[in-house]
Design a protein around this motif. Structure first.
Motif, PDB file in Angstrom:
ATOM      1  N   ILE A  26      -6.247  -0.226  -4.456  1.00  0.00           N
ATOM      2  CA  ILE A  26      -5.265   0.855  -4.549  1.00  0.00           C
ATOM      3  C   ILE A  26      -4.353   0.645  -5.754  1.00  0.00           C
ATOM      4  O   ILE A  26      -4.062   1.579  -6.506  1.00  0.00           O
ATOM      5  CB  ILE A  26      -4.447   0.947  -3.251  1.00  0.00           C
ATOM      6  CG1 ILE A  26      -5.351   1.394  -2.102  1.00  0.00           C
ATOM      7  CG2 ILE A  26      -3.262   1.901  -3.416  1.00  0.00           C
ATOM      8  CD1 ILE A  26      -4.668   1.438  -0.762  1.00  0.00           C
ATOM      9  N   GLN A  27      -3.921  -0.598  -5.960  1.00  0.00           N
ATOM     10  CA  GLN A  27      -3.076  -0.903  -7.115  1.00  0.00           C
ATOM     11  C   GLN A  27      -3.801  -0.590  -8.423  1.00  0.00           C
ATOM     12  O   GLN A  27      -3.231   0.038  -9.327  1.00  0.00           O
ATOM     13  CB  GLN A  27      -2.667  -2.376  -7.094  1.00  0.00           C
ATOM     14  CG  GLN A  27      -1.800  -2.778  -8.289  1.00  0.00           C
ATOM     15  CD  GLN A  27      -1.794  -4.272  -8.507  1.00  0.00           C
ATOM     16  OE1 GLN A  27      -2.783  -4.962  -8.219  1.00  0.00           O
ATOM     17  NE2 GLN A  27      -0.691  -4.796  -9.011  1.00  0.00           N
ATOM     18  N   LEU A  28      -5.050  -1.029  -8.514  1.00  0.00           N
ATOM     19  CA  LEU A  28      -5.827  -0.804  -9.733  1.00  0.00           C
ATOM     20  C   LEU A  28      -6.005   0.681 -10.000  1.00  0.00           C
ATOM     21  O   LEU A  28      -5.879   1.140 -11.149  1.00  0.00           O
ATOM     22  CB  LEU A  28      -7.191  -1.481  -9.609  1.00  0.00           C
ATOM     23  CG  LEU A  28      -8.123  -1.391 -10.825  1.00  0.00           C
ATOM     24  CD1 LEU A  28      -7.508  -2.083 -12.019  1.00  0.00           C
ATOM     25  CD2 LEU A  28      -9.478  -2.011 -10.493  1.00  0.00           C
ATOM     26  N   LEU A  29      -6.266   1.449  -8.962  1.00  0.00           N
ATOM     27  CA  LEU A  29      -6.446   2.890  -9.120  1.00  0.00           C
ATOM     28  C   LEU A  29      -5.175   3.558  -9.607  1.00  0.00           C
ATOM     29  O   LEU A  29      -5.188   4.313 -10.591  1.00  0.00           O
ATOM     30  CB  LEU A  29      -6.890   3.501  -7.783  1.00  0.00           C
ATOM     31  CG  LEU A  29      -7.033   5.027  -7.751  1.00  0.00           C
ATOM     32  CD1 LEU A  29      -8.124   5.482  -8.708  1.00  0.00           C
ATOM     33  CD2 LEU A  29      -7.328   5.500  -6.325  1.00  0.00           C
ATOM     34  N   VAL A  30      -4.072   3.265  -8.948  1.00  0.00           N
ATOM     35  CA  VAL A  30      -2.802   3.931  -9.271  1.00  0.00           C
ATOM     36  C   VAL A  30      -2.278   3.492 -10.638  1.00  0.00           C
ATOM     37  O   VAL A  30      -1.890   4.327 -11.465  1.00  0.00           O
ATOM     38  CB  VAL A  30      -1.758   3.656  -8.168  1.00  0.00           C
ATOM     39  CG1 VAL A  30      -0.371   4.134  -8.607  1.00  0.00           C
ATOM     40  CG2 VAL A  30      -2.167   4.338  -6.880  1.00  0.00           C
ATOM     41  N   VAL A  31      -2.269   2.186 -10.881  1.00  0.00           N
ATOM     42  CA  VAL A  31      -1.790   1.699 -12.175  1.00  0.00           C
ATOM     43  C   VAL A  31      -2.731   2.151 -13.292  1.00  0.00           C
ATOM     44  O   VAL A  31      -2.283   2.507 -14.391  1.00  0.00           O
ATOM     45  CB  VAL A  31      -1.653   0.163 -12.162  1.00  0.00           C
ATOM     46  CG1 VAL A  31      -1.298  -0.360 -13.554  1.00  0.00           C
ATOM     47  CG2 VAL A  31      -0.583  -0.267 -11.166  1.00  0.00           C
ATOM     48  N   VAL A  80       0.834  -1.205   0.000  1.00  0.00           N
ATOM     49  CA  VAL A  80       0.000   0.000   0.000  1.00  0.00           C
ATOM     50  C   VAL A  80       0.870   1.256   0.000  1.00  0.00           C
ATOM     51  O   VAL A  80       0.563   2.241  -0.684  1.00  0.00           O
ATOM     52  CB  VAL A  80      -0.966  -0.006   1.201  1.00  0.00           C
ATOM     53  CG1 VAL A  80      -1.640   1.352   1.363  1.00  0.00           C
ATOM     54  CG2 VAL A  80      -2.021  -1.090   1.026  1.00  0.00           C
ATOM     55  N   VAL A  81       1.966   1.232   0.754  1.00  0.00           N
ATOM     56  CA  VAL A  81       2.884   2.374   0.761  1.00  0.00           C
ATOM     57  C   VAL A  81       3.477   2.592  -0.625  1.00  0.00           C
ATOM     58  O   VAL A  81       3.538   3.724  -1.125  1.00  0.00           O
ATOM     59  CB  VAL A  81       4.002   2.165   1.805  1.00  0.00           C
ATOM     60  CG1 VAL A  81       5.113   3.215   1.617  1.00  0.00           C
ATOM     61  CG2 VAL A  81       3.441   2.254   3.207  1.00  0.00           C
ATOM     62  N   TYR A  82       3.902   1.502  -1.268  1.00  0.00           N
ATOM     63  CA  TYR A  82       4.491   1.627  -2.603  1.00  0.00           C
ATOM     64  C   TYR A  82       3.474   2.149  -3.607  1.00  0.00           C
ATOM     65  O   TYR A  82       3.710   3.139  -4.302  1.00  0.00           O
ATOM     66  CB  TYR A  82       5.058   0.283  -3.066  1.00  0.00           C
ATOM     67  CG  TYR A  82       6.494   0.059  -2.652  1.00  0.00           C
ATOM     68  CD1 TYR A  82       7.547   0.609  -3.369  1.00  0.00           C
ATOM     69  CD2 TYR A  82       6.796  -0.701  -1.535  1.00  0.00           C
ATOM     70  CE1 TYR A  82       8.863   0.409  -2.990  1.00  0.00           C
ATOM     71  CE2 TYR A  82       8.108  -0.908  -1.143  1.00  0.00           C
ATOM     72  CZ  TYR A  82       9.146  -0.344  -1.873  1.00  0.00           C
ATOM     73  OH  TYR A  82      10.443  -0.547  -1.489  1.00  0.00           O
ATOM     74  N   PHE A  83       2.326   1.451  -3.704  1.00  0.00           N
ATOM     75  CA  PHE A  83       1.347   1.847  -4.718  1.00  0.00           C
ATOM     76  C   PHE A  83       0.648   3.157  -4.352  1.00  0.00           C
ATOM     77  O   PHE A  83       0.503   4.041  -5.203  1.00  0.00           O
ATOM     78  CB  PHE A  83       0.315   0.732  -4.919  1.00  0.00           C
ATOM     79  CG  PHE A  83       0.806  -0.400  -5.758  1.00  0.00           C
ATOM     80  CD1 PHE A  83       0.984  -0.244  -7.119  1.00  0.00           C
ATOM     81  CD2 PHE A  83       1.102  -1.632  -5.191  1.00  0.00           C
ATOM     82  CE1 PHE A  83       1.448  -1.289  -7.914  1.00  0.00           C
ATOM     83  CE2 PHE A  83       1.569  -2.684  -5.962  1.00  0.00           C
ATOM     84  CZ  PHE A  83       1.747  -2.515  -7.328  1.00  0.00           C
ATOM     85  N   GLY A  84       0.242   3.283  -3.114  1.00  0.00           N
ATOM     86  CA  GLY A  84      -0.558   4.440  -2.741  1.00  0.00           C
ATOM     87  C   GLY A  84       0.222   5.726  -2.573  1.00  0.00           C
ATOM     88  O   GLY A  84      -0.270   6.803  -2.921  1.00  0.00           O
ATOM     89  N   ILE A  85       1.456   5.632  -2.045  1.00  0.00           N
ATOM     90  CA  ILE A  85       2.225   6.842  -1.761  1.00  0.00           C
ATOM     91  C   ILE A  85       3.321   7.084  -2.794  1.00  0.00           C
ATOM     92  O   ILE A  85       3.352   8.127  -3.449  1.00  0.00           O
ATOM     93  CB  ILE A  85       2.824   6.768  -0.333  1.00  0.00           C
ATOM     94  CG1 ILE A  85       1.703   6.664   0.701  1.00  0.00           C
ATOM     95  CG2 ILE A  85       3.703   7.990  -0.060  1.00  0.00           C
ATOM     96  CD1 ILE A  85       2.193   6.495   2.123  1.00  0.00           C
ATOM     97  N   ILE A  86       4.209   6.100  -2.947  1.00  0.00           N
ATOM     98  CA  ILE A  86       5.349   6.304  -3.853  1.00  0.00           C
ATOM     99  C   ILE A  86       4.888   6.379  -5.302  1.00  0.00           C
ATOM    100  O   ILE A  86       5.130   7.368  -6.000  1.00  0.00           O
ATOM    101  CB  ILE A  86       6.392   5.191  -3.656  1.00  0.00           C
ATOM    102  CG1 ILE A  86       6.951   5.231  -2.233  1.00  0.00           C
ATOM    103  CG2 ILE A  86       7.536   5.359  -4.670  1.00  0.00           C
ATOM    104  CD1 ILE A  86       7.936   4.114  -1.919  1.00  0.00           C
TER     105      ILE A  86
END
Length: 370
Positions: free
Chosen positions: A322-327, A19-25
């Motif tokens: 979160i991954q789906l949103l960011v990617v 979550v930190v990687y996908f959501g923040i970074i």
């Protein structure tokens, strides 16, 4: 039960890391807007290194020469080709005065191969702003130089761009290659956004020639055949001198591999340079990839034993959302939205593929340019 409980808490930690990687970074790239910069008319040297690329040069060089930009030259480097590459270069040079040819002969090619050829091309360049691409690449628009060059400034001497691959309908391999390319771009754009740039791709990369000479060229990794793009950027890029360019007109596209065997060989060579990255970059990348792998492994184990399954499902849905949103947002920026629908499948295949490459590279080291 104790073991499953330990695995469950490990799973909670892994989900938190993801979550930190996908959501923040990675979100730092997904939710940022392209910087609006006024166009500059600084002179630019385009650097293209080619080895046995006569066909690609004929096909793609016109898209470089037809760029709408007031002052640029094209430095064409023939890296000891044994096909008609040099003849094709000379044919274009007769019709275009802004072409400069650097011919690396066989007697010279034994030393560092592509990096040696690139060094000769960089030294031969007339202008200080250098823009790199490959022989099988073409810009998606005639504003490519303008978009990339606009990010040069007194502070910004390294510009990271996006190099896409052509789309092939009804090809799972093509989607997998493009997903890996998108994920890599999300990573290097995101890390640059948060002030720790770690790589760029030679298909679309620009830097000031002074950066090359300050680093003594490729000397610190001259023993590695590949890495003229990512290892060099890992060495010279910083939070103070690096900018990213991801406007749609700044992209390049190139031909993807058409077989798993050829792509496997290409990625072995690319991934083999990662052990030479700075320690902090290696740690960040290793943590991301290991947490990806552990996320799926632990998910499967906990599902098999139905241990705290409602919470496991909740955590899986939370992370994947979160991954789906960011990617998804990132893929839209990079014009790769068709990949989003296959995201879980592509991710699982890519994790297995990368793990296979990692194990293979431990057994034998790839050491070739072409």
């Amino acid at each position: 039960m104790l073991l499953l409980e330990i695995l469950y808490y490990c799973f909670v930690v892994v989900v938190g890391i993801q979550v930190v990687y996908f959501g923040i970074i990675f979100g730092s790239f997904a939710f940022c807007k392209p910087v609006s910069i006024s166009k500059k008319n600084i002179p630019v040297s385009i650097i293209i290194c080619a080895k046995n690329e006569a066909g690609n040069i004929k096909k793609y060089l016109p898209s470089i020469l037809n760029q709408e930009y007031p002052e640029f030259e094209v430095v064409l480097i023939n890296d000891a080709s044994h096909d008609e590459t040099l003849d094709v270069f000379e044919g274009f040079a007769r019709d275009h005065k802004n072409i400069k040819i650097v011919n690396v002969k066989n007697v010279e090619a034994f030393w560092a191969k592509k990096k040696y050829a690139l060094t000769l091309g960089i030294k031969a360049a007339t202008h200080n702003q250098l823009l790199f691409t490959d022989a099988d690449c073409e810009p998606v628009s005639n504003q490519w130089i303008s978009e990339m060059a606009s990010h040069f400034s007194t502070e910004n001497t390294v510009i990271l761009g996006y190099g896409a691959y052509h789309k092939i309908k009804k090809s799972f391999l093509n989607k997998l290659i493009r997903y890996e390319t998108v994920l890599t771009a999300i990573q290097y754009f995101s890390f640059a956004q948060i002030g720790t740039p770690f790589m760029g791709v030679g298909r679309n990369l620009a830097y000031h020639r002074d950066e090359f000479f300050k680093a003594n060229g490729f000397i610190n990794h001259i023993d590695v055949r590949s890495g003229d793009d990512d290892l060099f950027i890992n060495e010279v890029a910083s939070s103070d001198n690096t900018a990213v360019c991801f406007t749609p007109d700044s992209f390049t596209t190139s031909q993807p591999k058409l077989s798993f065997k050829n792509w496997f060989r290409q990625k072995r060579r690319h991934i083999s340079t990662a052990h030479r990255y700075k320690f902090s970059h290696k740690a960040l990348l290793a943590l991301f990839y290991s947490s990806q792998l552990l996320f799926w492994v632990l998910s499967i184990i906990l599902f098999i034993f139905l241990f705290n399954w409602p919470f496991v499902i909740l955590l899986i849905v939370f992370r994947c959302t979160i991954q789906l949103l960011v990617v998804g947002v990132s893929a839209k920026k990079l014009n790769e939205t068709d990949l989003v629908f296959l995201l879980p499948v592509l991710e699982l295949f890519l994790i297995g593929f990368q793990l296979t490459i990692f194990i293979t590279n431990l057994i034998s080291k790839p050491n070739y340019w072409k």
